[in-house]
Design a protein around this motif. Structure first.
Motif, PDB file in Angstrom:
ATOM      1  N   ILE A   1    -127.297  62.392 -24.108  1.00  0.00           N
ATOM      2  CA  ILE A   1    -127.701  61.018 -23.840  1.00  0.00           C
ATOM      3  C   ILE A   1    -127.023  60.475 -22.587  1.00  0.00           C
ATOM      4  O   ILE A   1    -127.646  59.798 -21.761  1.00  0.00           O
ATOM      5  CB  ILE A   1    -127.374  60.104 -25.043  1.00  0.00           C
ATOM      6  CG1 ILE A   1    -128.126  60.562 -26.286  1.00  0.00           C
ATOM      7  CG2 ILE A   1    -127.722  58.649 -24.717  1.00  0.00           C
ATOM      8  CD1 ILE A   1    -129.629  60.501 -26.147  1.00  0.00           C
ATOM      9  N   GLY A   2    -125.729  60.784 -22.416  1.00  0.00           N
ATOM     10  CA  GLY A   2    -124.989  60.275 -21.269  1.00  0.00           C
ATOM     11  C   GLY A   2    -125.563  60.750 -19.953  1.00  0.00           C
ATOM     12  O   GLY A   2    -125.817  59.946 -19.041  1.00  0.00           O
TER      13      GLY A   2
ATOM     14  N   ALA B   1    -128.965  59.210 -19.278  1.00  0.00           N
ATOM     15  CA  ALA B   1    -128.876  57.825 -18.813  1.00  0.00           C
ATOM     16  C   ALA B   1    -128.486  57.761 -17.340  1.00  0.00           C
ATOM     17  O   ALA B   1    -129.058  56.984 -16.559  1.00  0.00           O
ATOM     18  CB  ALA B   1    -127.873  57.050 -19.665  1.00  0.00           C
TER      19      ALA B   1
ATOM     20  N   ALA C   1    -131.423  58.927 -15.235  1.00  0.00           N
ATOM     21  CA  ALA C   1    -132.445  57.876 -15.188  1.00  0.00           C
ATOM     22  C   ALA C   1    -132.024  56.780 -14.220  1.00  0.00           C
ATOM     23  O   ALA C   1    -132.845  56.249 -13.457  1.00  0.00           O
ATOM     24  CB  ALA C   1    -132.671  57.299 -16.586  1.00  0.00           C
ATOM     25  N   GLY C   2    -130.723  56.443 -14.230  1.00  0.00           N
ATOM     26  CA  GLY C   2    -130.228  55.417 -13.317  1.00  0.00           C
ATOM     27  C   GLY C   2    -130.342  55.824 -11.863  1.00  0.00           C
ATOM     28  O   GLY C   2    -130.763  55.014 -11.015  1.00  0.00           O
TER      29      GLY C   2
END
Length: 269
Positions: A245-246, A249, A252-253
């Motif tokens: 997940i990290g 994220a 995606a950023g």
């Protein structure tokens, strides 16, 4: 002198260090692609002086990036490969609306142009499956044979650099010369840098004039090819789905950051 071209050159130089990321695409993002082609081809004409103010700051920026940031890029690709690639994917996706507006795709693109676009995208995407792991040790000393090989590697890579979607460093990777080029930049091996650079200069002269001719005589087909190459490059640089997940994220950023930068620059242009 157009001193703001120093930062543009820095960004283009950084992109040219990364296999799969096209300096031509970054030139489109920055809104200087047409001027870049005109300046490079015009520099080798009777009106060469008027292009110096554009080219010198750009060359300073690109040269600085290649010489100073090669180790930084190596570090980012080694430790933050996914987020770095997703940032450039964002830039590439964000430039597509600008390219389509410039091509007047809604009114000019017919079925044949869509077919050309898809073929160009497919052919470039296929290069993602080419063997790109270099088993050859970097060349550190020149012989007649290695000099010829590196000269033509620089030639082909620079021709690729001016085409949005095709990465010059990826071409070097395919030709087995990427590790040599990066090692030469990191260690300041002047003789190898000079040979590759000379080939790059010849490639710039030939390709800039050819691309300008195609944009003038066959604009819709040429823009269809460029759009297809940009789309196909997404497949080439896609690093895979982030694990965790990290990392997802962060990736995606960086993708959104690249996308917003490209869209904002395209609107400004």
């Amino acid at each position: 002198m157009e001193w703001k071209n120093i930062y543009r050159g820095l960004v283009m130089g950084i992109s040219d260090l990364i296999p799969g990321v096209s300096g031509g695409t970054i030139a489109v993002v920055l809104g200087i692609y047409d001027r870049l082609l005109a300046a490079i081809s015009g520099f080798f004409s009777k009106e060469w002086k008027k292009h110096l103010g554009f080219l010198i700051p750009l060359a300073v920026g690109m040269g600085s990036a290649l010489l100073l940031l090669s180790r930084v890029i190596e570090y980012l690709l080694e430790h933050y490969y996914g987020p770095t690639q997703f940032f450039f994917m964002g830039l590439i996706v964000g430039v597509l609306p600008f390219i389509l507006r410039k091509a007047e795709a809604r009114t000019r693109f017919k079925t044949v142009h869509i077919v050309v676009l898809l073929v160009a995208a497919g052919l470039l995407a296929l290069t993602a499956f080419l063997r790109t792991d270099e088993a050859i040790e970097p060349i550190t000393a020149l012989t007649g044979g290695t000099a010829i090989r590196l000269f033509f590697s620089g030639w082909l890579a620079s021709m690729a650099m001016l085409l949005p979607g095709i990465s010059g460093s990826f071409v070097l990777l395919i030709l087995g010369a990427y590790s040599t080029a990066i090692a030469a930049l990191s260690s300041m091996n002047i003789s190898i840098i000079a040979v590759i650079g000379l080939g790059a200069v010849v490639g710039f002269i030939v390709s800039s004039r050819l691309i300008r001719y195609l944009l003038d005589v066959f604009p819709s087909v040429t823009y269809a090819v460029i759009t297809g190459l940009i789309l196909g490059s997404l497949v080439v640089i896609f690093p895979g789905v982030p694990a965790g997940i990290g990392l997802l994220a962060v990736s995606a950023g960086t993708f959104v950051a690249g996308l917003l930068i490209a869209v904002l620059l395209g609107r400004r242009e």
